[in-house]
Design a protein around this motif. Structure first.
Motif, PDB file in Angstrom:
ATOM      1  N   SER A   4     104.941  73.247 -36.955  1.00 10.82           N
ATOM      2  CA  SER A   4     104.523  73.784 -35.727  1.00 10.82           C
ATOM      3  C   SER A   4     105.791  73.978 -35.014  1.00 10.82           C
ATOM      4  N   ASP A   5     105.458  74.714 -33.467  1.00 14.03           N
ATOM      5  CA  ASP A   5     106.829  74.601 -32.797  1.00 14.03           C
ATOM      6  C   ASP A   5     106.973  73.371 -32.339  1.00 14.03           C
ATOM      7  N   ASP A   6     106.447  72.066 -32.314  1.00 15.19           N
ATOM      8  CA  ASP A   6     106.880  70.845 -31.822  1.00 15.19           C
ATOM      9  C   ASP A   6     106.816  69.697 -32.801  1.00 15.19           C
ATOM     10  N   GLN A   7     106.276  69.668 -34.006  1.00 15.99           N
ATOM     11  CA  GLN A   7     106.248  68.967 -34.915  1.00 15.99           C
ATOM     12  C   GLN A   7     106.086  69.209 -36.541  1.00 15.99           C
ATOM     13  N   SER A  61     109.365  64.913 -35.557  1.00 13.77           N
ATOM     14  CA  SER A  61     109.880  65.874 -34.691  1.00 13.77           C
ATOM     15  C   SER A  61     110.423  66.914 -35.530  1.00 13.77           C
ATOM     16  N   ILE A  62     110.340  68.021 -34.821  1.00 10.12           N
ATOM     17  CA  ILE A  62     110.993  69.111 -35.639  1.00 10.12           C
ATOM     18  C   ILE A  62     112.333  69.187 -35.737  1.00 10.12           C
ATOM     19  N   ASN A  63     112.931  68.369 -34.892  1.00 14.42           N
ATOM     20  CA  ASN A  63     114.260  68.344 -35.135  1.00 14.42           C
ATOM     21  C   ASN A  63     114.810  67.012 -36.128  1.00 14.42           C
ATOM     22  N   SER A  64     113.828  66.746 -36.926  1.00 12.33           N
ATOM     23  CA  SER A  64     114.183  65.701 -37.901  1.00 12.33           C
ATOM     24  C   SER A  64     115.125  66.232 -38.793  1.00 12.33           C
TER      25      SER A  64
END
Length: 137
Positions: free
Chosen positions: A52-55, A106-109
């Motif tokens: 999703s947008d954040d996870q 996190s989406i940044n993982s």
């Protein structure tokens, strides 16, 4: 980050993964695109990953309500609650009549973080099924 980049990375690892697990990823198109991730020798417990947008959410289906011994249901739920905190990176939930175990990132993982979460989730799913055997038909 999207499911296709994750699939490309995991499929390219082969036996060279940091976790020692071999992944086979299949995208499933829909309202929300999902990546079905099978781990060699654990194909009966695929992990479903969505972004999703954040996870990044990873879910494994464990068993259905019809597989729970009726007279053991409350004891099983209590055991699941007690396992929830000491079980790293994973939590229990229920989707419809199916019990699941899930983890979120996190989406940044990084790709390494995602691979690690998938390995832990898969290991936890196997452990939970063995530990909950007394409550299942």
């Amino acid at each position: 980050m999207n499911i296709h980049k994750i699939a490309d990375h995991l499929n390219s690892l082969g036996e060279a993964s940091e976790t020692g697990m071999v992944f086979d990823c299949q995208p499933i198109s829909g309202e929300v695109d999902v990546l079905q991730i099978s781990i060699v020798d654990r194909e009966e417990l695929p992990i479903f990953l969505s972004v999703s947008d954040d996870q990044i959410l990873c879910i494994t289906y464990l068993w259905g309500e019809e597989e729970v011994k009726a007279d053991k249901r409350v004891a099983m739920l209590e055991a699941m609650l007690e396992m929830n905190i000491p079980m790293p990176l994973s939590s229990f939930s229920k989707i419809g009549d199916k019990y699941v175990i899930f983890g979120a990132l996190s989406i940044n993982s990084s790709n390494s973080d995602i691979e690690h979460e998938l390995a832990v989730l898969s290991n936890n799913a196997v452990e939970v099924i063995m530990d909950m055997d007394e409550f299942l038909v």
